[in-house]
Scaffold this active site. Structure first.
Site, PDB file in Angstrom:
ATOM      1  N   ASP A  63       9.147   2.402   1.765  1.00 17.65           N
ATOM      2  CA  ASP A  63       7.614   3.017   2.637  1.00 17.65           C
ATOM      3  C   ASP A  63       7.912   2.853   3.585  1.00 17.65           C
ATOM      4  O   ASP A  63       7.595   1.950   4.264  1.00 17.65           O
ATOM      5  CB  ASP A  63       7.081   2.730   1.451  1.00 17.65           C
ATOM      6  CG  ASP A  63       5.298   4.040   2.211  1.00 17.65           C
ATOM      7  OD1 ASP A  63       5.729   4.030   3.141  1.00 17.65           O
ATOM      8  OD2 ASP A  63       4.929   3.533   1.212  1.00 17.65           O
TER       9      ASP A  63
ATOM     10  N   LYS B 211       2.674   9.893   7.958  1.00 16.15           N
ATOM     11  CA  LYS B 211       1.464   9.229   9.208  1.00 16.15           C
ATOM     12  C   LYS B 211       2.004  10.173  10.648  1.00 16.15           C
ATOM     13  O   LYS B 211       1.347  11.273  10.943  1.00 16.15           O
ATOM     14  CB  LYS B 211       1.378   8.122   9.353  1.00 16.15           C
ATOM     15  CG  LYS B 211       0.500   7.344   7.719  1.00 16.15           C
ATOM     16  CD  LYS B 211      -0.080   6.199   8.958  1.00 16.15           C
ATOM     17  CE  LYS B 211      -1.064   6.002   7.446  1.00 16.15           C
ATOM     18  NZ  LYS B 211      -1.075   5.696   6.462  1.00 16.15           N
TER      19      LYS B 211
ATOM     20  N   PHE C  80       1.000  -0.809  -0.310  1.00 16.92           N
ATOM     21  CA  PHE C  80      -0.017   0.525   0.330  1.00 16.92           C
ATOM     22  C   PHE C  80       0.310   1.288   0.227  1.00 16.92           C
ATOM     23  O   PHE C  80       1.764   1.321   1.072  1.00 16.92           O
ATOM     24  CB  PHE C  80      -1.215   0.229   1.469  1.00 16.92           C
ATOM     25  CG  PHE C  80      -1.900   0.950   1.191  1.00 16.92           C
ATOM     26  CD1 PHE C  80      -3.395   1.258   0.218  1.00 16.92           C
ATOM     27  CD2 PHE C  80      -1.594   2.153   1.713  1.00 16.92           C
ATOM     28  CE1 PHE C  80      -3.978   2.663   0.518  1.00 16.92           C
ATOM     29  CE2 PHE C  80      -2.400   3.403   1.470  1.00 16.92           C
ATOM     30  CZ  PHE C  80      -3.384   3.165   0.723  1.00 16.92           C
TER      31      PHE C  80
HETATM   32  C1  LIG Z   1      -0.818   5.522   5.027  1.00 13.26           C
HETATM   33  C2  LIG Z   1       0.205   4.713   4.078  1.00 13.26           C
HETATM   34  C3  LIG Z   1       0.178   5.298   3.191  1.00 13.26           C
HETATM   35  C4  LIG Z   1      -0.336   6.663   2.371  1.00 13.26           C
HETATM   36  O1  LIG Z   1      -0.350   7.837   3.283  1.00 13.26           O
HETATM   37  P1  LIG Z   1      -1.920   9.507   3.028  1.00 13.26           P
HETATM   38  O2  LIG Z   1      -0.815  10.362   4.329  1.00 13.26           O
HETATM   39  O3  LIG Z   1      -2.599   8.496   3.318  1.00 13.26           O
HETATM   40  O4  LIG Z   1      -1.015   9.415   1.644  1.00 13.26           O
HETATM   41  C5  LIG Z   1       1.323   5.496   2.029  1.00 13.26           C
HETATM   42  N1  LIG Z   1       2.237   4.219   2.621  1.00 13.26           N
HETATM   43  C6  LIG Z   1       2.464   3.572   3.275  1.00 13.26           C
HETATM   44  C7  LIG Z   1       3.264   2.072   4.068  1.00 13.26           C
HETATM   45  C8  LIG Z   1       0.852   4.082   4.270  1.00 13.26           C
HETATM   46  O5  LIG Z   1       0.213   3.119   5.451  1.00 13.26           O
END
Ligand SMILES: *Cc1c(COP(=O)(O)O)cnc(C)c1O
Length: 398
Positions: A223, A252, A138
């Site tokens: 990420d 986050k 994700f």
């Molecule tokens: C939540 C998340 C995103 C996206 O972040 P947003 O601030 O909602 O755009 C990207 N990568 C990972 C691993 C996430 O958990």
């Protein structure tokens, strides 16, 4: 306004991109939140790994208040004090040499992918632009990041997707080696997959990927939007295996609840961004970065990493006990305070039952209960959640 009216107005005026639980949260403190009827909840969602310091951490609140009185926003045409401070702190504490600031995880990942392509154009031979990502990943909801997200359910209705992505299985370094070809510029993954069901790397996986990327001359991007900022018991998840990426994205929890994103970059790659190449109006603005400095310092100074390890291990042990008692629990996994419990059934009704009992938990992939409490959570609070969960599980067996 009473909660019924508020929910009615939300249904009427707010776009229906979320199926919401029927509570209106109005206040938070530490591990707890309260709804508009005054009911208290123990929060093991923490804004989906955003409130790692707990709700309204006093140092973050103070930093926001002070900064709001001084300067809320100026353009990146000028130097910004707390932005410089946050960039320095992040670089000193990580593999990185430079930071680019933006406002969300998706935006940070967009930055990483743009920089990977630009670096490839300048420094790699041939025409390399393709990025390899992992199944069940994700990476966000913009067109490029949702294409990077290798889950069909997120793609539905948005064709044509962005060109230049290839998917392979998670935890299979050989699959990555085979997938890299003359078009590949980068491999991007979450060191622990969050949204995809709390999937952990097997021993040696990240190291093997680093070796493959070095051998083939492509970039490795982590990420850490969800697992960074202490969530796994280390400031960054990559520290567990000591495998450093070339770029890493954060968002986050980076500013203790204030919207922010960051792309951390190794020297030699960062230089491919020159003035005018990439930008974000709000990126690194005084308010968000002042909150970020306060949040990062609090994580480091208040023993949150140690608490995360200690209570995380305890929590994992308690969830494993539950697995022994209930045959419909398929698996329990995770690290620090990102823990998952895979069920052989739909987890949605469990989440609803837990809310009725005053506990907020999350379910992802339909059947994986995900626990993301603030890093200040205590063993006693873990016990409360586990006991409630056991009660709910018992009603499922009856
Ligand atoms: C939540 C998340 C995103 C996206 O972040 P947003 O601030 O909602 O755009 C990207 N990568 C990972 C691993 C996430 O958990």
């Amino acid at each position: 306004m009473d909660s019924q009216t508020l929910m009615m107005l939300s249904e009427k005026y707010v776009a229906h991109t979320y199926a919401r639980y029927p509570i209106v949260l109005v206040r938070g403190k530490g591990t707890r939140v309260w709804d508009s009827d005054g009911r208290e909840y123990l929060d093991f969602v923490a804004g989906l790994a955003v409130c790692n310091l707990g709700h309204c951490h006093p140092k973050v609140v103070k930093a926001i208040q002070d900064q709001a009185e001084k300067l809320i926003h100026v353009s990146n045409f000028y130097y910004i004090e707390p932005q410089i401070e946050l960039a320095s702190l992040l670089c000193q504490r990580s593999f990185a040499d430079k930071a680019f600031f933006c406002n969300s995880g998706a935006e940070a990942n967009e930055g990483a992918m743009k920089l990977a392509r630009k670096y490839a154009k300048e420094k790699m031979e041939g025409d390399r632009y393709e990025i390899i990502t992992m199944e069940h990943s994700f990476h966000g909801r913009t067109l490029a990041t949702l294409t990077a997200t290798a889950q069909k359910k997120f793609h539905k209705g948005y064709a044509p997707l962005m060109p230049g992505f290839k998917y392979v299985a998670f935890n299979d370094p050989e699959a990555v080696r085979k997938a890299i070809d003359s078009k590949t510029c980068a491999v991007m993954l979450e060191p622990i997959q969050g949204e995809g069901g709390v999937n952990c790397p097997s021993e040696g996986y990240l190291r093997a990927l680093r070796e493959v990327c070095d051998e083939k001359g492509v970039l490795l991007i982590f990420d850490e939007v969800q697992v960074g900022m202490g969530r796994t018991g280390r400031l960054f998840a990559y520290e567990h295996e000591g495998v450093e990426p070339d770029m890493m994205t954060l968002a986050k929890s980076l500013a203790g609840g204030v919207p922010i994103g960051a792309l951390l970059i190794r020297k030699g790659i960062a230089e491919s961004f020159e003035p005018g190449d990439h930008a974000s109006t709000f990126g690194g603005n005084p308010l968000a970065t002042a909150a970020g400095v306060a949040a990062l310092n609090a994580i480091l100074e208040e023993g949150m990493l140690e608490n995360c390890q200690r209570v995380g291990d305890y929590f994992l042990g308690r969830l494993r006990e539950l697995k022994k008692k209930f045959t419909f629990v398929q698996d329990v996994r995770g690290k620090g305070l990102i823990l998952g419990m895979e069920l052989k059934m739909d987890g949605g009704p469990i989440v609803k039952e837990m809310i009725k009992r005053g506990f907020l938990i999350n379910c992802t992939m339909g059947n994986v209960l995900r626990f993301l409490p603030p890093l200040i959570v205590t063993k006693e609070e873990v016990d409360q959640v586990v006991e409630a969960l056991e009660e709910v599980f018992k009603t499922r067996c009856a």
